[in-house]
Design a protein around this motif. Structure first.
Motif, short mmCIF file in Angstrom:
data_model
loop_
_atom_site.label_atom_id
_atom_site.label_comp_id
_atom_site.label_asym_id
_atom_site.label_seq_id
_atom_site.Cartn_x
_atom_site.Cartn_y
_atom_site.Cartn_z
N ASN A 133 -2.34 16.74 25.58
CA ASN A 133 -3.30 17.47 26.41
C ASN A 133 -4.39 16.58 27.00
O ASN A 133 -4.74 16.70 28.17
N PRO B 298 0.81 25.86 23.25
CA PRO B 298 -0.38 26.61 23.67
C PRO B 298 -1.09 27.38 22.56
O PRO B 298 -2.32 27.30 22.44
N ASN C 190 -2.87 25.11 20.25
CA ASN C 190 -4.09 24.60 20.89
C ASN C 190 -5.22 25.61 20.81
O ASN C 190 -6.38 25.25 20.58
N LEU C 191 -4.89 26.89 20.99
CA LEU C 191 -5.90 27.94 20.91
C LEU C 191 -6.41 28.10 19.48
O LEU C 191 -7.62 28.16 19.24
N VAL D 15 -8.31 24.29 22.95
CA VAL D 15 -8.80 25.03 24.12
C VAL D 15 -9.54 26.26 23.59
O VAL D 15 -9.20 26.81 22.55
N LEU E 121 -6.89 30.68 26.37
CA LEU E 121 -5.61 30.31 26.98
C LEU E 121 -5.70 30.24 28.50
O LEU E 121 -4.97 29.50 29.14
N HIS F 291 -6.00 26.80 29.71
CA HIS F 291 -5.03 25.82 29.24
C HIS F 291 -4.58 24.92 30.39
O HIS F 291 -4.41 25.38 31.53
N LEU G 109 1.02 32.51 27.30
CA LEU G 109 0.52 31.58 28.33
C LEU G 109 0.83 32.12 29.72
O LEU G 109 -0.02 32.04 30.62
#
Length: 343
Positions: free
Chosen positions: A228, A251, A254-255, A260, A263, A266, A299
């Motif tokens: 990322n 994703p 990552n959340l 992030v 989303l 993203h 996503l």
């Protein structure tokens, strides 16, 4: 109107053939199976119910997650445990129209607890063979080094795995990223390369773009996990696009890990716009609240992904896999045929 569009995208994703290239098999240990294995093996775990485990899945960063991840792994002791773990994942993957998966495993998480390497690898291989025979899902196995441990431990792990290297596709690098740059493992990755193993590494999740450069230039990776933060370095983005380096983006992970905040923010749409070879994956789905189709769906709704973008990422997943060229071609053709038939 938006509900109808959403349902249409969901249905498209549900049937879209895909590969999963970033899946930690220990991270697919659902609370129900954790409790079953704890009872079977007489292992005490620090939770009194499935609900208590799920409540504990409230992470603020990677280390918080890793603490509970390692606690959960304590129930995995025997070849049967690892076979059951793997097959449970493949059942979920097959339901998500995953045709091929390349799964990470962390032998040091188990051997450091006194579990024999043979129990781990033979169990996983048995689950993989069963998945191909019963579910039609092919797979490859990737041995990961824990980067918070030292280089000597990684070398010892690679040596201990040598009897099975003909059935291991590659090596990877995972666990706590910050403070453990890829350069720490340059020599062991060189050794893996001489043994004919593919090389992948987590880089640019929490670590800076410099870690991505190191993974490329020092570890000579064939595929990048996460990536990322590459977006912070314009020249790096151009290089990744030019080299068609596959990025295995996750994703929901990552959340959950606060890479992030939302989303809708993203970077996947921008990654695609800049020509990056993006794939979508679930990482540690039992802990992060979603398997691969959940990552595609959530996503897609958050950033407005199109069928064309979804199809491209599914094709990327096979192109970036370690399948033979003939198998890649066949799987990509399957994706294209599905997209055409879906209109």
């Amino acid at each position: 109107m938006s509900i109808d569009i959403g349902a249409d995208i969901d249905a498209f994703i549900a049937g879209l053939p895909k590969a999963e290239l970033h899946l930690h098999i220990e991270g697919s240990l659902e609370p129900e199976l954790m409790f079953e294995l704890a009872r079977r093996n007489g292992v005490e775990i620090p939770f009194d119910s499935v609900e208590a485990v799920r409540a504990a899945y409230d992470f603020s960063n990677l280390q918080d997650f890793l603490d509970i991840y390692y606690a959960g792994a304590a129930v995995l002791l025997t070849r049967r445990d690892f076979e059951d773990l793997a097959f449970a994942y493949f059942q979920r993957a097959a339901a998500d129209t995953v045709r091929h998966a390349e799964i990470f495993f962390d032998p040091q998480t188990h051997t450091d607890r006194g579990v024999a390497m043979a129990e781990v690898i033979e169990g996983l291989l048995a689950g993989m063979a069963r998945a191909e025979a019963e579910l039609g899902v092919t797979s490859r196995l990737i041995l990961c080094f824990l980067r918070h441990l030292d280089e000597a431990a990684a070398f010892a792990t690679l040596e201990a795995a040598e009897p099975w290297l003909d059935r291991i596709a590659g090596v990877g690098l995972d666990s706590s990223e910050v403070g453990h740059p890829p350069s720490k493992f340059q020599r062991v990755f060189e050794r893996a390369g001489t043994l004919g193993l593919k090389r992948v590494a987590h880089a640019g999740e929490e670590g800076p773009p410099a870690y991505v450069h190191e993974a490329l230039d020092l570890l000579h990776i064939d595929r990048m996990d996460h990536g990322n933060r590459s977006m912070e370095d314009e020249a790096l983005v151009q290089r990744l696009a030019a080299e068609r380096m596959t990025l295995t983006v996750c994703p929901l992970s990552n959340l959950k890990l606060c890479v992030v905040d939302d989303l809708k923010d993203h970077p996947v749409p921008e990654m695609l716009r800049q020509g990056l070879h993006v794939t979508l994956n679930s990482d540690d789905p039992a802990y992060f609240g979603g398997y691969v189709n959940d990552n595609y769906r959530e996503l897609a709704h958050a950033v407005g992904l199109t069928r064309q973008q979804l199809t491209q990422m599914a094709k990327n997943s096979f192109e970036g896999s370690f399948l033979s060229e003939a198998d890649k071609t066949a799987r990509i053709a399957e994706v294209e045929a599905y997209a055409r038939a879906a209109g």
